[in-house]
Structure formats: C-alpha cells, structure tokens
Design a protein around this motif. Structure first.
Motif, PDB file in Angstrom:
ATOM      1  N   LYS A  23     -10.156   4.319   2.121  1.00  0.00           N
ATOM      2  CA  LYS A  23     -10.364   2.882   1.984  1.00  0.00           C
ATOM      3  C   LYS A  23      -9.016   2.186   2.022  1.00  0.00           C
ATOM      4  O   LYS A  23      -8.105   2.539   1.286  1.00  0.00           O
ATOM      5  N   GLY A  24      -8.880   1.240   2.917  1.00  0.00           N
ATOM      6  CA  GLY A  24      -7.613   0.520   3.024  1.00  0.00           C
ATOM      7  C   GLY A  24      -7.629  -0.482   4.157  1.00  0.00           C
ATOM      8  O   GLY A  24      -8.680  -0.766   4.748  1.00  0.00           O
ATOM      9  N   LYS A  25      -6.469  -0.984   4.499  1.00  0.00           N
ATOM     10  CA  LYS A  25      -6.335  -1.993   5.547  1.00  0.00           C
ATOM     11  C   LYS A  25      -6.156  -1.324   6.902  1.00  0.00           C
ATOM     12  O   LYS A  25      -5.295  -0.458   7.074  1.00  0.00           O
ATOM     13  N   LEU A  26      -6.975  -1.710   7.849  1.00  0.00           N
ATOM     14  CA  LEU A  26      -6.862  -1.186   9.214  1.00  0.00           C
ATOM     15  C   LEU A  26      -5.693  -1.895   9.894  1.00  0.00           C
ATOM     16  O   LEU A  26      -5.764  -3.079  10.190  1.00  0.00           O
TER      17      LEU A  26
ATOM     18  N   GLU B 273      -3.912   1.798   6.158  1.00  0.00           N
ATOM     19  CA  GLU B 273      -2.910   1.801   5.083  1.00  0.00           C
ATOM     20  C   GLU B 273      -3.607   1.565   3.753  1.00  0.00           C
ATOM     21  O   GLU B 273      -4.289   0.550   3.561  1.00  0.00           O
ATOM     22  N   THR B 274      -3.435   2.501   2.832  1.00  0.00           N
ATOM     23  CA  THR B 274      -4.063   2.381   1.518  1.00  0.00           C
ATOM     24  C   THR B 274      -3.207   1.530   0.586  1.00  0.00           C
ATOM     25  O   THR B 274      -2.084   1.160   0.915  1.00  0.00           O
ATOM     26  N   SER B 275      -3.735   1.250  -0.596  1.00  0.00           N
ATOM     27  CA  SER B 275      -3.060   0.361  -1.544  1.00  0.00           C
ATOM     28  C   SER B 275      -1.724   0.900  -2.033  1.00  0.00           C
ATOM     29  O   SER B 275      -0.873   0.147  -2.498  1.00  0.00           O
ATOM     30  N   ASN B 276      -1.519   2.219  -1.915  1.00  0.00           N
ATOM     31  CA  ASN B 276      -0.243   2.800  -2.352  1.00  0.00           C
ATOM     32  C   ASN B 276       0.790   2.830  -1.232  1.00  0.00           C
ATOM     33  O   ASN B 276       1.847   3.438  -1.367  1.00  0.00           O
TER      34      ASN B 276
ATOM     35  N   GLU C  72      -3.309   8.355   9.707  1.00  0.00           N
ATOM     36  CA  GLU C  72      -3.681   8.405  11.111  1.00  0.00           C
ATOM     37  C   GLU C  72      -5.015   9.146  11.198  1.00  0.00           C
ATOM     38  O   GLU C  72      -5.106  10.303  10.831  1.00  0.00           O
ATOM     39  N   ILE C  73      -6.037   8.450  11.695  1.00  0.00           N
ATOM     40  CA  ILE C  73      -7.395   8.996  11.682  1.00  0.00           C
ATOM     41  C   ILE C  73      -7.959   9.033  13.100  1.00  0.00           C
ATOM     42  O   ILE C  73      -8.081   8.010  13.763  1.00  0.00           O
TER      43      ILE C  73
ATOM     44  N   LYS D 210     -12.840  -5.186  15.557  1.00  0.00           N
ATOM     45  CA  LYS D 210     -13.196  -6.407  14.829  1.00  0.00           C
ATOM     46  C   LYS D 210     -12.562  -6.436  13.440  1.00  0.00           C
ATOM     47  O   LYS D 210     -12.342  -7.498  12.868  1.00  0.00           O
ATOM     48  N   TYR D 211     -12.276  -5.255  12.909  1.00  0.00           N
ATOM     49  CA  TYR D 211     -11.797  -5.155  11.531  1.00  0.00           C
ATOM     50  C   TYR D 211     -10.289  -4.959  11.413  1.00  0.00           C
ATOM     51  O   TYR D 211      -9.787  -4.617  10.343  1.00  0.00           O
ATOM     52  N   LEU D 212      -9.580  -5.174  12.511  1.00  0.00           N
ATOM     53  CA  LEU D 212      -8.127  -5.049  12.472  1.00  0.00           C
ATOM     54  C   LEU D 212      -7.548  -6.017  11.444  1.00  0.00           C
ATOM     55  O   LEU D 212      -7.922  -7.190  11.384  1.00  0.00           O
TER      56      LEU D 212
END
Length: 201
Positions: A6-9, A20-23, A28-29, A39-41
C-alpha cells in the motif's frame, strides 16, 4: 511474504510499476499490464503481491485483486509456465476467462498467448481443471482509464513496448502496430487492450 503493498504509485513502465510506501521505500512491482494503473498515478493504491526468489533475483509481482494473484500462483505451478507467461495470460484475460478455458479444456484459447504451445496448454488443463473456482466476475477490466491525451503516436509507442515486454514477437507487434496506427486513443491502456484483442483474435 508480502500479501500486498500500500502506497503512492509513483512510476509506470511497460513491465512494472513503482509504489512508494509511507516509510519512503519504493517497490518495483512486475504486473500483467502496468497501464491499467495509469489512472492512479501519484495516488495511493493497494496492489496484491507475490514475491518470487530466484538464484539471480528477487522479483515482486503485483495484481489488481486477490483473484488475479491466485490465478497467477496457480499458473506458475504448472510445468512449463513461468511468471512471464503467466503475466502474459493475465494481461489479456480475466481470471474467470482463464478458469473457463481450463474447465472447458479449451487448449486453442490458451495457445494464443506467447510462450504457450499445445503441450503446455494441455498441461495447464491437466493440472488445474477442477481445482479453480468459477465466479461471476465481469469480463470488463477492473480498472478503467479516462485520461485524455492528444499524443496518439506516443500512446501507440508505449503500448507496443508493453506488448513486447509480455513476450510477443516482432512479427506479431508489427501486425498490431498497423492496426493501432489506424485508431486514436485516450490512454495507453486503451491501446494495449486493442493490441491484445488483435493478437488473440
């Protein structure tokens, strides 16, 4: 090991996305079709993941839902199916469509994907028939993209790169390019979908 990330794309590439996660760590997935996430960039996302460790690399694979992840994990257990082939199948099909092909012993459907010959298709059916649950899942993409772009040439170029990353040959991509150049698109995902539809039709 990682059920989901869970994080920012933050980035999109033909073969993978970066979250990128909160930490402050960027993961890389590898995904079946990274442009489904376009759409979620720059937004927060949840991507269901599976970590596969090889002698030369540790690769994280990501999916839009748990059913897609489960289908991937089932496919890579089949002899002759690696992660790349499994991703190519899921880039074009929903998990439900793959399950229906298996239950109906539709080898012809399975051999449309890169890296899947008749022998491998038969092995998929033998190994997975009766072991996957059919759902009422829609055949529509679970993520729709509505962003507009006037740069159609760039959209087609990125779509072709995505198809190449999935394992399609230069000959197949050349065929698709002719089709895509005759159409206009609002997103890379839209171009990729038409390309995949052309390849498996």
């Amino acid at each position: 090991m990682y059920a989901y990330i869970k994080g920012k794309l933050t980035q999109l590439f033909p073969t993978h996305v970066v979250v990128e996660t909160s930490n402050g760590v960027g993961y890389e997935i590898q995904t079946p079709n990274s442009y489904r996430f376009q759409k979620y960039l720059d937004q927060e996302v949840v991507i269901y993941t599976s970590l596969i460790v090889r002698e030369d690399a540790e690769l994280l694979y990501g999916f839009i839902n748990e059913e897609e992840k489960d289908m991937f994990l089932s496919l890579i257990k089949v002899t002759g199916i690696g992660p790349k082939s499994a991703l190519a199948i899921l880039a074009t099909s929903t998990p439900n469509e793959v399950k229906l092909a298996i239950e109906n012993e539709n080898d012809a459907y399975l051999t449309k994907f890169p890296g899947i010959g008749k022998k491998t298709a038969r092995q998929i059916v033998l190994d997975l028939k009766g072991k996957v649950q059919i759902t009422t899942e829609t055949t529509e993409s679970l993520l729709s993209i509505n962003e507009n772009s006037s740069n159609n040439e760039q959209l087609v170029k990125e779509a072709l790169l995505a198809l190449e990353a999935l394992g399609y040959s230069k000959r197949e991509i050349a065929k698709v390019e002719k089709v895509l150049n005759k159409s206009s698109f609002d997103s890379v995902d839209e171009a990729v979908k038409l390309g995949l539809k052309t390849l498996v039709s």
